[in-house]
Design a protein around this motif. Structure first.
Motif, PDB file in Angstrom:
ATOM      1  N   VAL A 171     102.656  16.895 -68.374  1.00 38.69           N
ATOM      2  CA  VAL A 171     101.631  17.853 -67.627  1.00 38.69           C
ATOM      3  C   VAL A 171     101.926  16.632 -66.579  1.00 38.69           C
ATOM      4  O   VAL A 171     101.002  15.624 -66.388  1.00 38.69           O
ATOM      5  CB  VAL A 171     100.269  17.674 -67.773  1.00 38.69           C
ATOM      6  CG1 VAL A 171      99.146  18.498 -66.755  1.00 38.69           C
ATOM      7  CG2 VAL A 171     100.231  18.844 -69.272  1.00 38.69           C
TER       8      VAL A 171
ATOM      9  N   VAL B 134     104.042  21.660 -66.347  1.00 37.24           N
ATOM     10  CA  VAL B 134     103.845  21.446 -67.791  1.00 37.24           C
ATOM     11  C   VAL B 134     105.314  22.250 -68.563  1.00 37.24           C
ATOM     12  O   VAL B 134     105.981  22.587 -67.824  1.00 37.24           O
ATOM     13  CB  VAL B 134     103.051  22.747 -68.491  1.00 37.24           C
ATOM     14  CG1 VAL B 134     102.883  22.261 -69.924  1.00 37.24           C
ATOM     15  CG2 VAL B 134     101.451  22.560 -67.611  1.00 37.24           C
TER      16      VAL B 134
ATOM     17  N   TYR C 185     103.276  24.810 -74.394  1.00 38.55           N
ATOM     18  CA  TYR C 185     102.779  25.360 -72.651  1.00 38.55           C
ATOM     19  C   TYR C 185     101.682  25.953 -72.243  1.00 38.55           C
ATOM     20  O   TYR C 185     101.025  25.741 -71.911  1.00 38.55           O
ATOM     21  CB  TYR C 185     104.249  25.691 -73.227  1.00 38.55           C
ATOM     22  CG  TYR C 185     104.258  25.969 -71.428  1.00 38.55           C
ATOM     23  CD1 TYR C 185     105.331  25.358 -70.419  1.00 38.55           C
ATOM     24  CD2 TYR C 185     103.999  26.981 -70.885  1.00 38.55           C
ATOM     25  CE1 TYR C 185     104.712  25.570 -69.402  1.00 38.55           C
ATOM     26  CE2 TYR C 185     104.583  27.257 -69.617  1.00 38.55           C
ATOM     27  CZ  TYR C 185     104.622  27.097 -68.723  1.00 38.55           C
ATOM     28  OH  TYR C 185     105.697  27.060 -67.159  1.00 38.55           O
ATOM     29  N   GLN C 186     101.326  26.798 -73.349  1.00 31.99           N
ATOM     30  CA  GLN C 186     100.090  28.056 -72.898  1.00 31.99           C
ATOM     31  C   GLN C 186      98.354  26.971 -72.509  1.00 31.99           C
ATOM     32  O   GLN C 186      97.634  27.102 -72.113  1.00 31.99           O
ATOM     33  CB  GLN C 186      99.889  28.788 -73.891  1.00 31.99           C
ATOM     34  CG  GLN C 186      98.809  29.867 -73.497  1.00 31.99           C
ATOM     35  CD  GLN C 186      98.956  30.856 -74.645  1.00 31.99           C
ATOM     36  OE1 GLN C 186      99.930  31.309 -75.739  1.00 31.99           O
ATOM     37  NE2 GLN C 186      97.656  31.625 -75.122  1.00 31.99           N
TER      38      GLN C 186
ATOM     39  N   GLN D 110      98.404  24.745 -69.916  1.00 30.17           N
ATOM     40  CA  GLN D 110      97.952  25.678 -68.515  1.00 30.17           C
ATOM     41  C   GLN D 110      97.046  25.971 -68.232  1.00 30.17           C
ATOM     42  O   GLN D 110      95.808  26.125 -67.599  1.00 30.17           O
ATOM     43  CB  GLN D 110      99.182  26.870 -68.206  1.00 30.17           C
ATOM     44  CG  GLN D 110     100.279  26.943 -68.657  1.00 30.17           C
ATOM     45  CD  GLN D 110     100.995  26.368 -66.713  1.00 30.17           C
ATOM     46  OE1 GLN D 110     100.303  25.768 -66.264  1.00 30.17           O
ATOM     47  NE2 GLN D 110     101.806  25.881 -66.800  1.00 30.17           N
TER      48      GLN D 110
END
Length: 564
Positions: free
Chosen positions: A127, A277, A306-307, A310
């Motif tokens: 990130v 990301v 990934y989600q 975020q």
């Protein structure tokens, strides 16, 4: 610099484990995907032949400059120069997966087939934040290096600062004995890079390896454009997704450079954005053609991390993300598909997180975990980015004030790590990988200890059920999976468990129960991810082979099942 590195290793010592680890790493990863009964000398021998063939092919095409540095480091440290080829180990591992996919041993992501699958390493999470997303406006790059080097890479971390005769000054984070510039690195021009695994059918052996590609970029590139130009000029052996950040860019401050053998594509951060990301699935639509699904769970695993990253950044948008926030992110245990905590699974914290770092050339410092795997929990120490004369300094951790301000109380318990679920989970994984440490009973004992801390974690119970199946205790396995079915809130993981419930009861002869769970899977939401379980349920045609059930084994990296 190779000679200097070897001299320093001789001086500080305790670097030998890395040389025992690398020669067998790729082989063990591939063999470990087989059922336990098939992990014998024959499979190890065949896999070693394949891996060594790849390593020799790739090492022949290495640049003389980089090869000379490695050989100088090895010989000065008293090691054989023959070990130099082992630097291509991760390239060889990923290329093995690519070849298996090419011959239809593994399914493509876009084409789920319920045939044989191999369970692979989950790789890494990165990130980067800057601008409004960053608390102080500076650019920070947080990175979990998820790598199958537990008890090797996570112990005795090093930061190497390099001043070449030509090019930029740069540095990299590794472990004692590993002169691997470029994997996780930074330079004086404000660039950071971190490589992430991808899997693709298009692989080769006559190009540049990941360590040398990263080395060239970090020692020469002053901006993202130059990094991309270097990547495009090179024929790259394997399949990577390199995240690169640049503090001085006026446009996109970050990009992900993705490769296979013969192709490179770039996904830039949106102009005006303030974060990016990167995990382990291809962003480029062009490179998604031929992408390999290393297992049914692998893609879910990558997308979930990934989600979740975020989600975390979005929650910090108003106040701004700090270094300690990024440390917390690297140790996050929430599975976004369920909203609940997990000891392991589709979470940012991984059992194979062996190097966790927050890099910021703009702030002039690194924040590095000195804890054991999973390293995201710290404790962290701060290291200034400063180049000096050849030599070394060992940080006294007792005197060094930790920079950890982790709000996750589990991370604060590092000195008593044996009192956490993840410690016992890790021990179970290590026993699973090394039969010299014990067998199935010892693995189950460690999972039982983990469950005392996380009694309602379905991941622990699911893996324990798979071990009971291995032991032939199908009734006990079925009872455990029924408990998982009650606890599991992730629709994806619930369908996974129900499929194995149906299969186990089929072999037990409980046809009505088996039919019930097969129907539950078939009624599941037919999403791009969950469709793999639905297709498997239809493919089974209402029953499962007792012979095949005997060959299953748990996969601790992904919380999945090795099956034939």
């Amino acid at each position: 610099m190779g000679r200097q590195f070897g001299e320093i290793m001789n001086s500080i010592g305790e670097f030998e484990p890395i040389f025992d680890f690398y020669p067998v790493m790729a082989r063990n990863l591939l063999v470990g995907s087989l059922p336990r009964s098939m992990r014998g000398s024959l499979s190890k021998g065949a896999t070693s032949i394949l891996i060594n063939w790849m390593l020799r092919r790739m090492s022949k095409h290495r640049s003389p400059e980089f090869s000379a540095r490695t050989i100088a480091a090895l010989t000065t440290a008293g090691k054989s120069s023959k070990i130099a080829k082992e630097l291509f180990t991760m390239d060889a591992f990923q290329n093995s997966v690519g070849l298996l996919g090419l011959i239809q041993f593994l399914p493509e992501i876009a084409f789920f087939t319920p045939g044989r699958t191999a369970q692979m390493v989950p790789a890494c999470s990165s990130v980067a934040v800057w601008g409004d997303q960053s608390k102080d406006g500076k650019l920070y790059h947080a990175r979990n290096f998820d790598f199958p080097g537990v008890d090797v890479w996570d112990t005795r971390p090093i930061v190497a600062f390099c001043t070449p005769d030509q090019g930029l000054r740069y540095g990299y984070i590794a472990c004692r004995g590993a002169d691997v510039p470029g994997i996780t690195a930074f330079n004086e021009a404000g660039i950071t890079i971190a490589f992430h695994t991808r899997f693709h059918k298009k692989v080769g052996f006559s190009g540049v390896g990941v360590i040398d590609l990263g080395h060239e970029i970090i020692s020469k590139a002053t901006n993202i454009r130059e990094a991309v130009e270097i990547a495009r000029r090179r024929k790259i052996n394997s399949t990577w997704g390199m995240i690169i950040t640049s503090q001085n860019e006026t446009g996109s401050k970050a990009a992900v450079i993705e490769t296979n053998y013969g192709d490179v594509d770039v996904t830039y951060s949106t102009p005006g954005s303030d974060h990016i990301v990167n995990t382990n699935h291809y962003f480029s639509p062009r490179l998604q053609q031929g992408e390999i699904l290393a297992s049914p769970v692998f893609y879910h695993h990558s997308l979930s991390r990934y989600q979740r990253a975020q989600e975390i950044l979005a929650s910090q948008r108003k106040k701004g993300t700090t270094v300690s926030d990024l440390q917390n992110l690297l140790n996050d245990t929430i599975d976004p598909s369920s909203g609940g905590n997990r000891t392991m699974g589709s979470t940012l914290r991984q059992i194979t997180s062996v190097k966790s770092v927050v890099m910021s050339p703009e702030a002039g410092k690194l924040s590095i975990s000195v804890g054991v795997a999973p390293t995201g929990g710290g404790p962290y120490v701060e290291v200034p980015i400063a180049w000096g004369k050849p030599g070394y300094k060992i940080i006294d951790l007792k005197k060094q004030k930790s920079t950890t301000k982790n709000s996750n109380r589990k991370a604060k318990s590092a000195p008593n790590a044996e009192k956490t679920a993840v410690h016992h989970y890790k021990q179970a994984m290590l026993i699973d990988e090394n039969p010299k440490l014990g067998g199935i009973d010892e693995i189950i004992a460690e999972l039982d200890k983990a469950a005392k801390f996380e009694a309602k974690d379905p991941s622990i119970l699911f893996l324990k059920a798979m071990l009971y199946i291995e032991k032939g205790k199908l009734k006990e396995a079925s009872e455990l999976m029924e408990r998982v079915d009650e606890l599991e809130n992730s629709s994806f993981r619930k369908l996974q468990n129900q499929l194995w419930l149906a299969r186990t009861n089929s072999v037990l002869g409980k046809n009505n129960i088996s039919k019930h769970y097969y129907e539950q899977v078939k009624k599941g939401k037919n999403s791009p991810l969950s469709s793999v379980w639905i297709q498997k349920a239809y493919s089974d045609k209402g029953k499962y082979s007792p012979r095949k059930l005997k060959l299953v084994s748990p996969n601790f990296l992904l919380v999945d099942v090795n099956e034939i």
